[in-house]
Design a protein around this motif. Sequence first.
Motif, PDB file in Angstrom:
ATOM      1  N   LEU A   1       4.868   5.008   9.526  1.00 24.00           N
ATOM      2  CA  LEU A   1       6.076   5.718   8.976  1.00 24.00           C
ATOM      3  C   LEU A   1       7.167   4.879   8.861  1.00 24.00           C
ATOM      4  CD1 LEU A   1       6.244   9.063  10.824  1.00 24.00           C
ATOM      5  CD2 LEU A   1       5.895   8.883   8.564  1.00 24.00           C
ATOM      6  N   ALA A   2       7.191   3.623   9.508  1.00 20.47           N
ATOM      7  CA  ALA A   2       7.957   2.687   9.304  1.00 20.47           C
ATOM      8  C   ALA A   2       7.699   1.564   7.932  1.00 20.47           C
ATOM      9  CB  ALA A   2       8.119   1.437  10.442  1.00 20.47           C
ATOM     10  N   MET A   3       6.333   1.605   7.888  1.00 15.83           N
ATOM     11  CA  MET A   3       5.942   0.993   6.615  1.00 15.83           C
ATOM     12  C   MET A   3       6.221   1.646   5.396  1.00 15.83           C
ATOM     13  SD  MET A   3       4.856  -1.890   7.557  1.00 15.83           S
ATOM     14  CE  MET A   3       4.531  -2.337   6.262  1.00 15.83           C
TER      15      MET A   3
ATOM     16  N   LEU B   1       0.859  -1.022   0.030  1.00 18.28           N
ATOM     17  CA  LEU B   1      -0.069   0.002  -0.055  1.00 18.28           C
ATOM     18  C   LEU B   1       0.873   1.288   0.125  1.00 18.28           C
ATOM     19  CD1 LEU B   1      -2.450  -1.194   2.872  1.00 18.28           C
ATOM     20  CD2 LEU B   1      -3.150  -1.139   0.299  1.00 18.28           C
ATOM     21  N   PRO B   2       1.604   1.363  -1.130  1.00 17.98           N
ATOM     22  CA  PRO B   2       2.728   2.565  -1.013  1.00 17.98           C
ATOM     23  C   PRO B   2       1.905   3.851  -0.938  1.00 17.98           C
ATOM     24  CG  PRO B   2       2.512   1.428  -3.281  1.00 17.98           C
ATOM     25  CD  PRO B   2       1.902   0.738  -2.316  1.00 17.98           C
ATOM     26  N   LEU B   3       1.002   4.124  -1.667  1.00 20.15           N
ATOM     27  CA  LEU B   3       0.388   5.475  -1.723  1.00 20.15           C
ATOM     28  C   LEU B   3      -0.343   5.823  -0.333  1.00 20.15           C
ATOM     29  CD1 LEU B   3      -1.391   5.542  -5.289  1.00 20.15           C
ATOM     30  CD2 LEU B   3       0.574   6.638  -4.398  1.00 20.15           C
ATOM     31  N   LEU B   4      -0.895   4.626   0.378  1.00 15.36           N
ATOM     32  CA  LEU B   4      -1.270   4.808   1.578  1.00 15.36           C
ATOM     33  C   LEU B   4      -0.402   5.307   2.852  1.00 15.36           C
ATOM     34  CD1 LEU B   4      -3.929   4.642   3.750  1.00 15.36           C
ATOM     35  CD2 LEU B   4      -3.235   2.192   3.927  1.00 15.36           C
ATOM     36  N   TRP B   5       0.611   4.697   2.774  1.00 13.08           N
ATOM     37  CA  TRP B   5       1.802   4.772   3.534  1.00 13.08           C
ATOM     38  C   TRP B   5       2.457   6.341   3.285  1.00 13.08           C
ATOM     39  CZ3 TRP B   5      -0.003   2.550   7.125  1.00 13.08           C
ATOM     40  CH2 TRP B   5      -0.509   1.123   7.013  1.00 13.08           C
ATOM     41  N   ILE B   6       2.527   6.551   2.169  1.00 16.77           N
ATOM     42  CA  ILE B   6       3.165   8.024   1.940  1.00 16.77           C
ATOM     43  C   ILE B   6       2.317   9.080   2.432  1.00 16.77           C
ATOM     44  CG2 ILE B   6       3.836   9.504  -0.146  1.00 16.77           C
ATOM     45  CD1 ILE B   6       4.790   7.168  -1.665  1.00 16.77           C
ATOM     46  N   ALA B   7       1.033   8.857   1.936  1.00 20.22           N
ATOM     47  CA  ALA B   7       0.037   9.865   2.544  1.00 20.22           C
ATOM     48  C   ALA B   7       0.012   9.976   3.939  1.00 20.22           C
ATOM     49  CB  ALA B   7      -1.652   9.391   2.004  1.00 20.22           C
ATOM     50  N   ALA B   8       0.084   8.631   4.684  1.00 17.87           N
ATOM     51  CA  ALA B   8       0.152   8.778   6.243  1.00 17.87           C
ATOM     52  C   ALA B   8       1.284   9.165   6.651  1.00 17.87           C
ATOM     53  CB  ALA B   8      -0.133   7.192   6.554  1.00 17.87           C
ATOM     54  N   GLY B   9       2.389   9.014   6.171  1.00 16.83           N
ATOM     55  CA  GLY B   9       3.558   9.557   6.841  1.00 16.83           C
ATOM     56  C   GLY B   9       3.268  11.321   6.541  1.00 16.83           C
ATOM     57  N   GLY B  10       3.190  11.874   5.432  1.00 18.31           N
ATOM     58  CA  GLY B  10       2.866  13.229   5.022  1.00 18.31           C
ATOM     59  C   GLY B  10       1.894  13.817   6.151  1.00 18.31           C
ATOM     60  N   ALA B  11       0.872  13.191   6.357  1.00 14.93           N
ATOM     61  CA  ALA B  11      -0.106  13.611   7.399  1.00 14.93           C
ATOM     62  C   ALA B  11       0.364  13.606   8.602  1.00 14.93           C
ATOM     63  CB  ALA B  11      -1.505  12.529   7.172  1.00 14.93           C
ATOM     64  N   TRP B  12       1.226  12.667   9.268  1.00 13.85           N
ATOM     65  CA  TRP B  12       1.792  12.685  10.548  1.00 13.85           C
ATOM     66  C   TRP B  12       2.517  13.723  10.712  1.00 13.85           C
ATOM     67  CZ3 TRP B  12       0.954  11.779  15.166  1.00 13.85           C
ATOM     68  CH2 TRP B  12      -0.172  10.680  15.540  1.00 13.85           C
ATOM     69  N   VAL B  13       3.559  14.089   9.792  1.00 14.78           N
ATOM     70  CA  VAL B  13       4.466  15.155   9.782  1.00 14.78           C
ATOM     71  C   VAL B  13       3.814  16.544   9.960  1.00 14.78           C
ATOM     72  CG1 VAL B  13       6.400  16.230   8.720  1.00 14.78           C
ATOM     73  CG2 VAL B  13       6.502  13.889   8.602  1.00 14.78           C
ATOM     74  N   LEU B  14       2.828  16.695   9.008  1.00 14.74           N
ATOM     75  CA  LEU B  14       1.972  18.120   9.158  1.00 14.74           C
ATOM     76  C   LEU B  14       1.210  18.178  10.367  1.00 14.74           C
ATOM     77  CD1 LEU B  14       0.893  18.268   5.416  1.00 14.74           C
ATOM     78  CD2 LEU B  14       2.665  19.631   6.575  1.00 14.74           C
ATOM     79  N   ALA B  15       0.242  17.073  10.702  1.00 19.50           N
ATOM     80  CA  ALA B  15      -0.485  17.238  11.929  1.00 19.50           C
ATOM     81  C   ALA B  15       0.441  17.252  13.118  1.00 19.50           C
ATOM     82  CB  ALA B  15      -1.421  15.876  11.996  1.00 19.50           C
ATOM     83  N   GLY B  16       1.473  16.494  13.383  1.00 21.66           N
ATOM     84  CA  GLY B  16       2.422  16.846  14.423  1.00 21.66           C
ATOM     85  C   GLY B  16       2.871  18.110  14.588  1.00 21.66           C
ATOM     86  N   ALA B  17       3.260  18.786  13.389  1.00 23.09           N
ATOM     87  CA  ALA B  17       3.860  20.075  13.607  1.00 23.09           C
ATOM     88  C   ALA B  17       2.887  21.189  13.992  1.00 23.09           C
ATOM     89  CB  ALA B  17       4.389  20.641  12.298  1.00 23.09           C
ATOM     90  N   VAL B  18       1.426  20.908  13.677  1.00 22.40           N
ATOM     91  CA  VAL B  18       0.299  21.810  13.736  1.00 22.40           C
ATOM     92  C   VAL B  18      -0.073  21.650  15.385  1.00 22.40           C
ATOM     93  CG1 VAL B  18      -2.079  22.191  13.411  1.00 22.40           C
ATOM     94  CG2 VAL B  18      -0.537  21.888  11.410  1.00 22.40           C
ATOM     95  N   LEU B  19      -0.226  20.299  15.805  1.00 20.21           N
ATOM     96  CA  LEU B  19      -0.567  20.013  17.150  1.00 20.21           C
ATOM     97  C   LEU B  19       0.445  20.548  18.127  1.00 20.21           C
ATOM     98  CD1 LEU B  19      -1.754  16.328  16.763  1.00 20.21           C
ATOM     99  CD2 LEU B  19      -3.088  18.399  17.119  1.00 20.21           C
ATOM    100  N   LEU B  20       1.933  20.364  17.888  1.00 20.31           N
ATOM    101  CA  LEU B  20       2.651  20.735  18.760  1.00 20.31           C
ATOM    102  C   LEU B  20       2.914  22.284  19.002  1.00 20.31           C
ATOM    103  CD1 LEU B  20       5.488  17.961  18.446  1.00 20.31           C
ATOM    104  CD2 LEU B  20       3.640  18.085  19.888  1.00 20.31           C
ATOM    105  N   ARG B  21       2.592  22.951  17.640  1.00 23.96           N
ATOM    106  CA  ARG B  21       2.730  24.434  17.664  1.00 23.96           C
ATOM    107  C   ARG B  21       1.325  24.873  18.445  1.00 23.96           C
ATOM    108  NH1 ARG B  21       4.905  28.618  14.616  1.00 23.96           N
ATOM    109  NH2 ARG B  21       3.699  30.375  14.345  1.00 23.96           N
TER     110      ARG B  21
END
Length: 284
Positions: free
Chosen positions: A274-276, A78-98
């Motif tokens: 992200l590991a996937m 599921l490469p597209l799912l994991w790439i999308a999940a990775g990008g979402a986590w990086v963006l969401a993490g930055a927004v939440l911590l900010r």
Amino acid sequence: MLKQRIITAVVLLAILLPALFWPSPWPFAAITLVLIAAAAWEFGRLNGCSEAAAVSLGVLCVALCAAAWGAGWLERPLPLLWIAAGGAWVLAGAVLLRGSVAGWPRIPRGVRLAGGLLALWLAWIAVAQARVAGINFLMSVLLLVWVADIAAYFAGRTFGLKFTRQKLAPSISPGKSWEGVWGGMLGVLVLAFAWVAADTHWRAEVPSLYTRLAGTGWWLVVLGAIFLAAMSVVGDLAESLVKRSAGAKDSSGLLPGHGGVLDRVDALLPTLPLAMMLATLSSR
């Protein structure tokens, strides 16, 4: 408290270990599905849901996971799912911590619940896929998070605020320091290189995450290990800000002496998808 922690840990290991080492990956997938449903229930309660609504969130989580299972996603790349999940986590993490603790209630509750449900769903698909890939691969991801946490604890206790003047995120988790983060990253790097050496020495039939990354280059092992260690901290801090916003010390009391399921899996929520993603990209 110590007795409770020991009893709970023994019971969990007695359930999880046989499922983990069962010849088929499906018992482990089923047990982790129960745990992720419990985490969804906890997340609903932390976000002001009634008991019925929180239970419904858990049921919906099970339904989404079961749909992915039935569609054969656990055995399919599921490469597209994991790439999308990775990008979402990086963006969401930055927004939440900010936004920190004060920013969490400003997000509409429907968006919060949908985001939490999506994170739990992705984490379950990732852990199930990792078990399908093989025990060596799965354990290399799980141990990364545990080693990062343990190394960060001891590094923080020993060197905290000796090299920096500010803590990592004082309004979210006052006990965490930058020195702890760096210590966790160093611990993960040692783990990664040692695991690649062990895979080579024992000619592992199923390569670990680090051996897969090493197939592309040692630079990816270093960057991947540091990135995952950093994101495990993001997962921990994200759950901490949700609990602080709710005024809760633990996500629940489901695991006596250990808090709730979310308390035990928070760092895994971003790390597993992200590991996937990294494993998928390194194999292309």
